[in-house]
Design an enzyme around this catalytic site. Structure first.
Site, PDB file in Angstrom:
ATOM      1  N   GLN A  35       6.687  10.834  -1.094  1.00  0.00           N
ATOM      2  CA  GLN A  35       6.713  10.051  -2.326  1.00  0.00           C
ATOM      3  C   GLN A  35       5.528  10.482  -3.171  1.00  0.00           C
ATOM      4  OE1 GLN A  35       5.997   5.877  -1.465  1.00  0.00           O
ATOM      5  NE2 GLN A  35       3.870   6.209  -0.926  1.00  0.00           N
TER       6      GLN A  35
ATOM      7  N   GLY B  33       0.833  -1.192   0.000  1.00  0.00           N
ATOM      8  CA  GLY B  33       0.000   0.000   0.000  1.00  0.00           C
ATOM      9  C   GLY B  33       0.868   1.242   0.000  1.00  0.00           C
ATOM     10  N   CYS B  34       0.254   2.363  -0.354  1.00  0.00           N
ATOM     11  CA  CYS B  34       1.022   3.606  -0.467  1.00  0.00           C
ATOM     12  C   CYS B  34       1.513   4.088   0.895  1.00  0.00           C
ATOM     13  CB  CYS B  34       0.194   4.676  -1.167  1.00  0.00           C
ATOM     14  SG  CYS B  34      -1.489   4.865  -0.528  1.00  0.00           S
ATOM     15  N   TYR B  35       0.597   4.211   1.850  1.00  0.00           N
ATOM     16  CA  TYR B  35       1.017   4.630   3.193  1.00  0.00           C
ATOM     17  C   TYR B  35       2.057   3.669   3.787  1.00  0.00           C
ATOM     18  CZ  TYR B  35      -2.963   7.975   3.574  1.00  0.00           C
ATOM     19  OH  TYR B  35      -3.848   8.999   3.427  1.00  0.00           O
TER      20      TYR B  35
END
Lengths: 345, 345, 345, 345
Positions: C311, C148-150
């Site tokens: 990011q 996942g991004c987080y």
């Protein structure tokens, strides 16, 4: 490898040049000047370039620009004309992203830019750097005046119609909208976030420097006298330019024939995309790329043709176009280093 | 009618004061000073005030501030302390929106603001202008230090818990986010649209001026030593502030009891809205109003309580709060002239 | 050339995969599926891809995915686990950008994603696709659960400290902020422009799916029990993620030593940039690139270390990371096709 | 007190009506309907209204609208015409913010709105609710068709010139730009934040519903045949509308005389601000207020006059104008409850 110098790389067209050249396979960045930032690594001012550009800014006297193959001027108006003669004399090609070499009409330049032109004798050999309309001259040019952002859209939008003689050249209207980066990286109240975000306005309606530049170029495409009403606006977005162009048809012509004019004009162009008739291009469809997109409309099948043109004002409207010129001048494929796919969303 | 003077009305807290006072039924704006803009009509600089504010800026020497009932300083730090003594001597009340009279600890002031405090003797009578925690002192004050924007959210968010003694005062974390208008109306590169839009960053993580101010106030609410880690961030929006506050519970306490602490603390407050437990307040729900909203969370029913606080940084975080103080000082209903409904969307 | 299929390419991670793969020198896009958009050219839905992607969407039954070398799933949770077994059986590698193969703990998956895991036997061979912490396993993997991004930011931010054992694993706080594209391309009121622009809010404070994923991974780095308080927020920007991580030091350690932990950990990484101690990275410094940047702070030289991580949520936080994994799986240089310079401004 | 009902208050014009009416001294909000949200407190859907609006939505059958003095329809097109007859029969005045009663030409309505007009007999008494051009009829009206947002700017911008007969009515161009809230509060991909932020586009260039409405009204001001080319665009901002209007002069007229035409036309208007000749109004100068501002330009002193018009599309362009009509209909001062100072920044 082409040895490249950049004069004045601290503004937005400068950092955009750096972004493009950092991955250009034939470019070797050898010097970037800034009197004020002498010694500061480029990547310190622009962390986006960390690990990608190792150079530091240097004061102009230290940078050995005469050893470059080409020097880009990403400077305020008036700088390039002061330095171009020496560079050219040393065999260095010059691409000016400011206005010094865009207009042949010195009186117009001096009126609109409020300075004497110090380099008139070079003007005659300066080439207007719009490849789609001027490619042959760019090939052999030593000195390029890179087009303004608005003029690029207005010319590529009106050119096929003017050349075909199907519109009234004396009644052109260009309602244009630009992202805020077009105003440059300057410490001015008017372009603060809190002044421009969530708002919209026109500016310079009484007259804008890009009008005479555009008229001079458009006039070369037709015998009729060109009259252009150009209204710029400021959009709360960083990049992007949208020009809504209005022209009155002087002939009975079908929409298919209008569309064909554009498709024929740009069929070999890598950076002009003629979209289907009736499309609504969004500026984001060109974001961070050198692509310019055009779509035609004919509301109510009436007497007006409406031409929608979008581009990224910092790429096709400035630094990308400059690199495109460089590629042509050095015999490279025109798209070398310019293959960025637009960033969406 | 209260005769009002504003010193330095060209910034964002200044124009926000003007917006609020223009419809305040008891306010009569009599002078607004700006050395630089002497003679310029306010509505020329701020077209949003055309037809609503007829005053022109005047240089400080021409403005007869001594005849005002109250003078607001919407100036850089250091201006109010130079002019407050004379005004007070003439019976004029003073409300400073800058930091000159926020902190009793002169050493801390001088360390964080980098200037000597020229008016130390007035500090002892200066009142910290946060009505919800300090209303009685404000009533009789002649001199108000209006709270910083971040400190307002941190204090109103932590106060009920600190007073109740249910959290570890030595381990407070405030992760705060502000709209760009909080940086003021200054010609600086860092707050240009093209620098701040579509991006997010922290700033001042090593230390920010609002930390000592907040600690000084919070320390007044508890015997335990307060330690606060405060991290400000910049959000690409014009107005709005969101503080995410983290505290560790030192007692076994139910969520209902936590919620009750806040509802009790603010049950008579017109400008503090305690939302249902587990809510997610948005900054826009306070836009252009003097309302501050709070919501509590207890992730995983664990040891941490998370307090979400939102406000409009220019209203409850600055100019609205200053008018709220004025209302109290002059015996008006506290909400006079502050009844704006938040603008949404 | 690697033959590539994409399942579900109509969302933001899908179009971002297309943007990246369109210029990837070893990628040959052979199929992209969408039941709803069967027959629609990709470039019609995404004009940014005009001239760059010639493929049309096809319904899953027509797309011969079994002939691909690798298939990316840019789909809602639950789709990949239904199709992965057949693909793997046919020798096709699978990279899932959703959550189906991120967590080994099936109970946690089923709790947080509200669906039964239909493919539990494949979980044991699924590899968590975070190259910087898991490169060796990725090399030989057939099946990747892309992070996942987080979680990507939290893991790369906390990992060096947890591995070194210098922080309290039981007291980690992650205050994270994401651009709106992280919510996907869905017709929902809550992510309309007029609902999210010029505002800021937290969401999912009571609990978010990325917490168990992150804890499972972080727990692999330390013997101590990991406890993580994770608070996501929505920022009015399209792309970008900023995580502000708080950890309490358990040892007396200098700032230089802290910095060295990170520089050593990532010294060979092409996509992790450890910035100078005390820096404030902006999300835009990673825009449209696969770079993640980290900076350390130690406010007041106290007990807390604050780690700032930025990011582009769609690149290193999703599609770029997936391509990075693909490069590793196919023995290519890890940065192949991922050399985009961040777009700034 | 005027007893007020709102039908369909969940959209942006609905919530804006609520914001305005919440502080209107003569308004008593008695019912607000929404079939879908029956029973939900308004302030739950719109936390900005917490403590300011106590009402809950109710299904239409429960709301006793017949007892209201006036009912606003903030609904999709077609709803008001179904309910207006009964309300009028019960002595309730009706103000429709949609298009049902804007146009007298039924054929045009049915062509552009794609539905049969179910209430043709009421059309003849319906009054077009643009006070500046139609005040007398509004005074005695029972049924108001509130103007569209774009038409308001086009009419107030062209009217003084058309009435004076100094421009070519057959060649009007309106290049208009609207904030995204103009598209309403609908779950549609096209108006997501990530689709519209940081981008700009035209839409509906081939034809837009506001063209026939505007032509019908403008035609009433001149004997010459009106032809209008109207091009709408979408701006990445929440509120605000900017219309750039182009007209060709048919007479030799000085700029002073042009300016005087506008100043005379609007000298008694509280909500139309004619700015100095050559000004550039910003949409934010009207944000959250009922003010509309106009500025004239004559580029190069040529044949074209350019009229710049700005307003807040949700206030003067919709809900504010509706309340202005209500004030007139009920004999109140026209600015009652509409004294909001524009929010800036």
């Amino acid at each position: 490898m082409i040895k490249i110098g950049i004069v004045g790389g601290t503004g937005y067209t400068g950092v955009e040049l750096l972004r493009i050249l950092a991955t250009h396979p034939q470019a070797k960045l050898t010097a970037i000047t800034s009197r004020k930032e002498d010694g500061v690594p480029v990547a310190q001012m622009y962390p986006s370039l960390r690990g990608r550009v190792d150079l530091a800014f240097s004061s102009p006297d230290k940078a050995n620009l005469n050893e470059c193959d080409v020097v880009f001027f990403a400077t305020p108006h008036g700088v390039a004309m002061a330095q171009a003669p020496e560079l050219l004399a040393n065999g260095v090609k010059v691409i000016d992203l400011a206005a010094d070499f865009r207009m042949q009409d010195v009186a117009q330049f001096e009126k609109w830019y409020g300075m004497e032109h110090s380099c008139k004798d070079l003007l005659s050999e300066a080439v207007y750097g719009l490849p789609e309309l001027n490619r042959d001259k760019i090939k052999s040019a030593r000195l390029i005046g890179n087009p303004g952002c608005y003029p690029t859209t207005m010319q590529l939008g009106f050119a096929p119609l003017l050349k075909a003689g199907v519109i009234d050249a004396g009644n052109l209207i260009a309602d244009c909208k630009s992202g805020v980066s077009g105003a440059g990286r300057k410490a001015e109240i008017g372009i603060l976030f809190s002044e421009t975000s969530d708002s919209f306005k026109a500016y310079g309606v009484a007259g804008h420097r890009h009008t005479p530049e555009t008229i001079e170029q458009l006039q070369g495409l037709t015998q009729d006298k060109v009259e252009l009403l150009f209204t710029p606006h400021l959009v709360p977005m960083i990049r992007g330019m949208h020009s809504t162009l209005y022209a009155q048809l002087t002939q009975d012509i079908s929409n298919e024939a209008l569309q064909a004019l554009f498709e024929d004009a740009y069929k070999d162009e890598q950076f002009v995309d003629v979209m289907p008739f009736g499309s609504h291009p969004e500026t984001r469809s060109t974001r961070a790329s050198n692509m310019l997109r055009i779509a035609l409309h004919r509301p109510g099948n009436g007497k007006h043709v409406v031409i929608l043109v979008v581009q990224d004002n910092l790429v096709k409207g400035a630094s990308g176009q400059a690199v495109q010129c460089m590629n042509i001048m050095f015999g490279l494929d025109e798209s070398t280093g310019l293959q960025h796919v637009p960033v969406n969303p």
